[in-house]
Design a protein around this motif. Structure first.
Motif, PDB file in Angstrom:
ATOM      1  N   VAL A 348       9.020  -4.716   0.024  1.00 44.84           N
ATOM      2  CA  VAL A 348       7.833  -4.727   1.154  1.00 44.84           C
ATOM      3  C   VAL A 348       6.466  -5.895   0.064  1.00 44.84           C
ATOM      4  O   VAL A 348       6.330  -4.759  -0.912  1.00 44.84           O
ATOM      5  CB  VAL A 348       7.307  -3.301   1.782  1.00 44.84           C
ATOM      6  N   VAL A 349       6.463  -6.788   0.710  1.00 45.64           N
ATOM      7  CA  VAL A 349       4.995  -7.538  -0.239  1.00 45.64           C
ATOM      8  C   VAL A 349       3.558  -7.420   0.810  1.00 45.64           C
ATOM      9  O   VAL A 349       3.599  -7.666   2.008  1.00 45.64           O
ATOM     10  CB  VAL A 349       5.427  -8.618  -0.228  1.00 45.64           C
ATOM     11  N   PHE A 350       2.929  -6.404   1.060  1.00 45.47           N
ATOM     12  CA  PHE A 350       1.235  -6.761   1.614  1.00 45.47           C
ATOM     13  C   PHE A 350       0.126  -6.966   0.011  1.00 45.47           C
ATOM     14  O   PHE A 350       0.299  -6.847  -1.319  1.00 45.47           O
ATOM     15  CB  PHE A 350       1.108  -5.456   1.931  1.00 45.47           C
ATOM     16  N   ARG A 351      -0.957  -7.082   1.304  1.00 44.34           N
ATOM     17  CA  ARG A 351      -1.615  -7.124   0.536  1.00 44.34           C
ATOM     18  C   ARG A 351      -3.043  -7.361   1.352  1.00 44.34           C
ATOM     19  O   ARG A 351      -2.732  -7.043   2.579  1.00 44.34           O
ATOM     20  CB  ARG A 351      -2.246  -8.510   0.416  1.00 44.34           C
ATOM     21  N   PHE A 352      -4.380  -6.296   0.880  1.00 46.63           N
ATOM     22  CA  PHE A 352      -5.266  -6.062   1.377  1.00 46.63           C
ATOM     23  C   PHE A 352      -6.506  -7.566   1.832  1.00 46.63           C
ATOM     24  O   PHE A 352      -6.743  -8.355   0.708  1.00 46.63           O
ATOM     25  CB  PHE A 352      -6.318  -4.942   0.659  1.00 46.63           C
ATOM     26  N   PHE A 353      -6.937  -7.890   2.893  1.00 44.64           N
ATOM     27  CA  PHE A 353      -7.273  -8.788   3.182  1.00 44.64           C
ATOM     28  C   PHE A 353      -8.339  -8.044   4.350  1.00 44.64           C
ATOM     29  O   PHE A 353      -8.364  -7.604   5.549  1.00 44.64           O
ATOM     30  CB  PHE A 353      -6.727  -9.419   4.241  1.00 44.64           C
ATOM     31  N   GLN A 354      -9.916  -8.437   4.274  1.00 46.28           N
ATOM     32  CA  GLN A 354     -10.400  -8.483   5.227  1.00 46.28           C
ATOM     33  C   GLN A 354     -11.819  -9.557   5.854  1.00 46.28           C
ATOM     34  O   GLN A 354     -12.503 -10.163   4.815  1.00 46.28           O
ATOM     35  CB  GLN A 354     -12.078  -7.274   5.046  1.00 46.28           C
ATOM     36  N   GLU A 355     -11.650 -10.362   6.503  1.00 44.73           N
ATOM     37  CA  GLU A 355     -12.535 -11.478   6.735  1.00 44.73           C
ATOM     38  C   GLU A 355     -13.929 -11.200   7.264  1.00 44.73           C
ATOM     39  O   GLU A 355     -14.287 -10.362   8.181  1.00 44.73           O
ATOM     40  CB  GLU A 355     -11.771 -12.032   7.844  1.00 44.73           C
ATOM     41  N   LEU A 356     -14.521 -11.917   5.853  1.00 44.00           N
ATOM     42  CA  LEU A 356     -16.211 -11.125   6.108  1.00 44.00           C
ATOM     43  C   LEU A 356     -16.116 -12.553   7.151  1.00 44.00           C
ATOM     44  O   LEU A 356     -16.126 -13.596   7.999  1.00 44.00           O
ATOM     45  CB  LEU A 356     -16.452 -11.569   4.790  1.00 44.00           C
ATOM     46  N   PRO A 357     -17.988 -12.131   8.021  1.00 49.68           N
ATOM     47  CA  PRO A 357     -18.640 -12.596   8.807  1.00 49.68           C
ATOM     48  C   PRO A 357     -18.901 -13.989   8.441  1.00 49.68           C
ATOM     49  O   PRO A 357     -19.230 -14.244   7.211  1.00 49.68           O
ATOM     50  CB  PRO A 357     -20.109 -11.334   9.343  1.00 49.68           C
ATOM     51  N   GLY A 358     -18.618 -15.398   9.606  1.00 47.70           N
ATOM     52  CA  GLY A 358     -19.108 -16.848   8.990  1.00 47.70           C
ATOM     53  C   GLY A 358     -17.714 -16.952   8.179  1.00 47.70           C
ATOM     54  O   GLY A 358     -18.891 -18.181   7.567  1.00 47.70           O
ATOM     55  N   SER A 359     -16.945 -16.372   7.664  1.00 50.36           N
ATOM     56  CA  SER A 359     -15.627 -17.253   7.078  1.00 50.36           C
ATOM     57  C   SER A 359     -15.070 -17.804   7.383  1.00 50.36           C
ATOM     58  O   SER A 359     -14.629 -17.574   9.276  1.00 50.36           O
ATOM     59  CB  SER A 359     -14.940 -15.781   5.540  1.00 50.36           C
ATOM     60  N   ASP A 360     -14.218 -19.121   7.391  1.00 53.44           N
ATOM     61  CA  ASP A 360     -13.425 -19.648   7.616  1.00 53.44           C
ATOM     62  C   ASP A 360     -12.003 -18.912   7.158  1.00 53.44           C
ATOM     63  O   ASP A 360     -11.777 -18.926   6.970  1.00 53.44           O
ATOM     64  CB  ASP A 360     -13.176 -20.861   6.920  1.00 53.44           C
ATOM     65  N   PRO A 361     -11.239 -18.883   8.683  1.00 59.17           N
ATOM     66  CA  PRO A 361     -10.152 -18.572   9.430  1.00 59.17           C
ATOM     67  C   PRO A 361      -8.859 -19.232   8.128  1.00 59.17           C
ATOM     68  O   PRO A 361      -7.617 -18.911   7.569  1.00 59.17           O
ATOM     69  CB  PRO A 361     -10.163 -17.455  10.517  1.00 59.17           C
ATOM     70  N   VAL A 362      -9.274 -20.430   8.051  1.00 56.41           N
ATOM     71  CA  VAL A 362      -9.083 -21.171   7.899  1.00 56.41           C
ATOM     72  C   VAL A 362      -7.729 -21.165   6.448  1.00 56.41           C
ATOM     73  O   VAL A 362      -7.511 -21.583   6.043  1.00 56.41           O
ATOM     74  CB  VAL A 362      -8.747 -22.851   7.572  1.00 56.41           C
ATOM     75  N   PHE A 363      -9.042 -20.245   5.304  1.00 60.56           N
ATOM     76  CA  PHE A 363      -8.702 -20.901   3.595  1.00 60.56           C
ATOM     77  C   PHE A 363      -8.024 -18.793   3.796  1.00 60.56           C
ATOM     78  O   PHE A 363      -8.853 -18.212   2.511  1.00 60.56           O
ATOM     79  CB  PHE A 363     -10.079 -20.540   3.789  1.00 60.56           C
ATOM     80  N   LEU A 403       5.797   0.252  -7.792  1.00 60.02           N
ATOM     81  CA  LEU A 403       4.706  -0.040  -7.207  1.00 60.02           C
ATOM     82  C   LEU A 403       3.883  -1.096  -8.547  1.00 60.02           C
ATOM     83  O   LEU A 403       3.805  -0.895  -9.415  1.00 60.02           O
ATOM     84  CB  LEU A 403       3.423  -0.265  -6.518  1.00 60.02           C
ATOM     85  N   THR A 404       3.782  -2.683  -7.656  1.00 59.60           N
ATOM     86  CA  THR A 404       4.267  -3.864  -9.043  1.00 59.60           C
ATOM     87  C   THR A 404       3.057  -4.102  -8.232  1.00 59.60           C
ATOM     88  O   THR A 404       2.838  -4.815  -7.101  1.00 59.60           O
ATOM     89  CB  THR A 404       4.899  -4.110  -9.800  1.00 59.60           C
ATOM     90  N   VAL A 405       1.863  -4.845  -9.017  1.00 64.35           N
ATOM     91  CA  VAL A 405       1.063  -6.094  -8.569  1.00 64.35           C
ATOM     92  C   VAL A 405       1.504  -7.374  -8.723  1.00 64.35           C
ATOM     93  O   VAL A 405       1.958  -7.629 -10.240  1.00 64.35           O
ATOM     94  CB  VAL A 405      -0.247  -5.462  -9.295  1.00 64.35           C
ATOM     95  N   MET A 406       1.413  -8.107  -8.165  1.00 65.17           N
ATOM     96  CA  MET A 406       2.058  -9.855  -8.642  1.00 65.17           C
ATOM     97  C   MET A 406       0.940 -10.801  -8.436  1.00 65.17           C
ATOM     98  O   MET A 406      -0.269 -10.174  -6.741  1.00 65.17           O
ATOM     99  CB  MET A 406       3.133  -9.852  -7.787  1.00 65.17           C
ATOM    100  N   ASP A 407       0.548 -12.093  -8.452  1.00 67.24           N
ATOM    101  CA  ASP A 407      -0.058 -13.357  -8.369  1.00 67.24           C
ATOM    102  C   ASP A 407       1.254 -14.294  -7.563  1.00 67.24           C
ATOM    103  O   ASP A 407       1.387 -15.147  -8.133  1.00 67.24           O
ATOM    104  CB  ASP A 407      -1.117 -13.681  -9.247  1.00 67.24           C
ATOM    105  N   LEU A 408       0.905 -14.527  -6.434  1.00 70.92           N
ATOM    106  CA  LEU A 408       1.137 -15.514  -5.836  1.00 70.92           C
ATOM    107  C   LEU A 408       0.137 -16.821  -5.819  1.00 70.92           C
ATOM    108  O   LEU A 408      -0.744 -15.966  -5.321  1.00 70.92           O
ATOM    109  CB  LEU A 408       1.439 -15.285  -4.458  1.00 70.92           C
ATOM    110  N   GLU A 409       1.140 -18.060  -5.365  1.00 68.66           N
ATOM    111  CA  GLU A 409      -0.320 -19.162  -5.137  1.00 68.66           C
ATOM    112  C   GLU A 409      -0.751 -19.324  -4.081  1.00 68.66           C
ATOM    113  O   GLU A 409      -2.339 -19.489  -3.923  1.00 68.66           O
ATOM    114  CB  GLU A 409       0.601 -20.268  -5.984  1.00 68.66           C
ATOM    115  N   ALA A 410       0.353 -19.118  -2.839  1.00 70.79           N
ATOM    116  CA  ALA A 410      -0.245 -19.333  -2.055  1.00 70.79           C
ATOM    117  C   ALA A 410      -0.855 -17.880  -1.472  1.00 70.79           C
ATOM    118  O   ALA A 410      -2.626 -17.895  -0.895  1.00 70.79           O
ATOM    119  CB  ALA A 410       0.009 -19.418  -0.745  1.00 70.79           C
ATOM    120  N   GLU A 411      -1.251 -16.520  -1.749  1.00 73.01           N
ATOM    121  CA  GLU A 411      -1.183 -15.387  -1.391  1.00 73.01           C
ATOM    122  C   GLU A 411      -2.609 -15.067  -1.728  1.00 73.01           C
ATOM    123  O   GLU A 411      -3.382 -14.130  -1.336  1.00 73.01           O
ATOM    124  CB  GLU A 411       0.099 -14.204  -0.085  1.00 73.01           C
ATOM    125  N   GLY A 412      -2.154 -15.315  -3.365  1.00 72.88           N
ATOM    126  CA  GLY A 412      -3.162 -14.163  -4.057  1.00 72.88           C
ATOM    127  C   GLY A 412      -2.584 -13.404  -4.450  1.00 72.88           C
ATOM    128  O   GLY A 412      -1.356 -13.229  -4.468  1.00 72.88           O
TER     129      GLY A 412
END
Length: 456
Positions: A348-363, A403-412
């Motif tokens: 299971v690989v997951f991350r916290f993400f909260q889209e800020l007001p006015g941010s572009d969901p494309v990014f 549990l491990t922390v990892m950096d992915l190129e696309a997801e962060g």
């Protein structure tokens, strides 16, 4: 011998316990340099059985040649038969090795001898006239291609990196259509497509390639198909996803039963299918030395100690933990799951993400190279920092979770939970307790929930 081994381990554990009790009277571990700061690991009963295999192997090697030959042949044939039946790999052979990548290197050598009939006589001259090509996924383990070239004496241009899907499907699955185009291009250039390494559980996020489609492609162009990955463990279960089940029809696959079962010093195993014993001997997959067959002894003993039910139950329990965590994460706001389309995956690989007001969901999941932390880049940078903090907090609170922390190129920055690689040695009660602790800690550590808040 088993009794003596158990007593020796108990003496070491008792010594460690006395050291901890007298900690106030003696130097603390930080004052002691080097390896003496370490602790003796409690390996449990099944670990003692695996270590017994190494001790027993040293004793067996002293027998006379005829007895040694008969005994080692029996051990090797039994272990091979059990593994092939457990993992649905019919009429296969087995090669046991200490280095996990060694099996694939020997398989590549076997493929070279099979496709180049004059290789034994002319050597690398035949490879120069028609260069072999080994295809690796862009999501393959780092350094795997370089290792293969070093072991085989091949130049790096013999490696072909196959990109993963970027428009349709998973971003971590091999692009089958693009692979076929690469194969056709290599054939037109006078090269020989030799071997393809597919993933049943990528090293990073546990995605499984479309192995069924890849198998058809390899049969069409005469390419050897090798599969590796943690998801191969699920072949032992009653229900197996179709994508992983297709791996049982591949030409070879490498598995690591030691980490899956929590067994120390147990070799990795590569299962393969080939009818020519002379070529497997030249490739190094078989040996005439009885002592080489003793590599299977620790696993032979461990499989008998666990039994089929115990073997399957450990893998099943780890998969259930991952599924429970994934189902719970879906109920938590602002959590993105990367392997959501593969419910049977033990990762299971997951991350916290909260889209800020006015941010572009494309990014949301698009990296921004060479960009200073401003605008979208600042949002991505802050989100990565929060996930890194969250992972460190969970690792400190529940260190046994693995549990491990990892950096992915696309997801962060993401968090990975892989109980099959870390929880096999736990009792079921203890594992479930740790899982519940991870879940509860996660919900209380996210911004907007009660409990400790994230740093600004």
């Amino acid at each position: 011998m088993g009794k003596n081994l158990k007593e020796a381990v108990k003496m070491l554990e008792d010594s460690q316990r006395r050291t901890e009790e007298e900690n106030g009277k003696k130097l603390i571990s930080g004052d002691i340099p080097g390896p003496l700061q370490g602790r003796i690991q409690n390996i449990g009963e099944q670990g003692h059985m695996a270590l017994l295999g190494h001790s027993l192997g040293a004793y067996i090697s002293t027998l006379d040649k005829e007895k040694l030959r008969k005994l080692t042949t029996r051990i090797l044939s039994d272990t091979t038969l059990w593994l092939c039946r457990i993992f649905r790999y019919e009429n296969g052979c087995a090669y046991f090795h200490e280095e996990e990548r060694e099996g694939l290197a020997k398989i590549c050598r076997l493929a070279i001898h099979s496709r180049y009939e004059d290789f034994v006589v002319d050597g690398f001259n035949v490879l120069y006239n028609k260069k072999p090509v080994i295809y690796l996924s862009a999501a393959a383990r780092p350094g795997l291609g370089q290792y293969l070239c070093n072991q085989l004496g091949l130049p790096f241009p013999c490696l072909c990196r196959v990109p993963c899907n970027t428009v349709f499907g998973s971003q971590h699955q091999m692009d089958v259509a693009f692979l076929e185009k690469l194969i056709k291009d290599d054939i037109e250039r006078g090269r020989l497509p030799l071997l393809l390494v597919a993933n049943a559980g990528t090293a990073a996020v546990g995605h499984t390639d479309k192995i069924g489609r890849l198998k058809e492609l390899c049969e069409q162009y005469g390419i050897w198909l090798h599969v590796e990955g943690v998801n191969l463990a699920t072949l032992a279960l009653g229900y197996v996803s179709s994508s992983v089940l297709a791996a049982a029809k591949c030409d070879s696959m490498t598995m690591t039963p030691g980490p899956w079962l929590g067994l120390p010093a147990v070799p990795a195993v590569t299962l393969y299918k080939h009818d020519d014993p002379a070529l497997t001997l030249v490739a190094g997959l078989t040996s005439n030395k009885p002592t080489d067959k003793l590599r299977a002894l620790p696993l032979w003993l461990s499989l008998q100690y666990l039994g089929l039910d115990g073997f399957v139950e450990r893998i099943k329990h780890a998969c259930q933990l991952s599924q429970r965590l994934q189902e719970s994460l879906k109920k938590v706001n602002y959590i993105k799951i990367l392997v959501e389309d593969e419910l049977s995956s033990p990762v299971v690989v997951f991350r916290f993400f909260q889209e800020l007001p006015g941010s572009d969901p494309v990014f949301k999941a698009v990296p921004v190279p060479n960009m200073t932390p401003s605008g979208v880049g600042r949002e991505r940078h802050s989100c990565d920092a929060l996930n890194r903090w969250l992972g460190e907090q969970l690792k400190q609170l529940v260190p046994a979770s693995g549990l491990t922390v990892m950096d992915l190129e696309a997801e962060g920055t993401c968090l990975r939970f892989s109980p099959l690689m870390t929880a096999a040695g736990w009792s079921h009660c203890g594992t479930t307790t740790r899982y519940d602790c991870v879940r509860s800690r996660l919900t209380t550590r996210l911004p907007g929930s009660t409990g400790e808040q994230a740093p600004p």
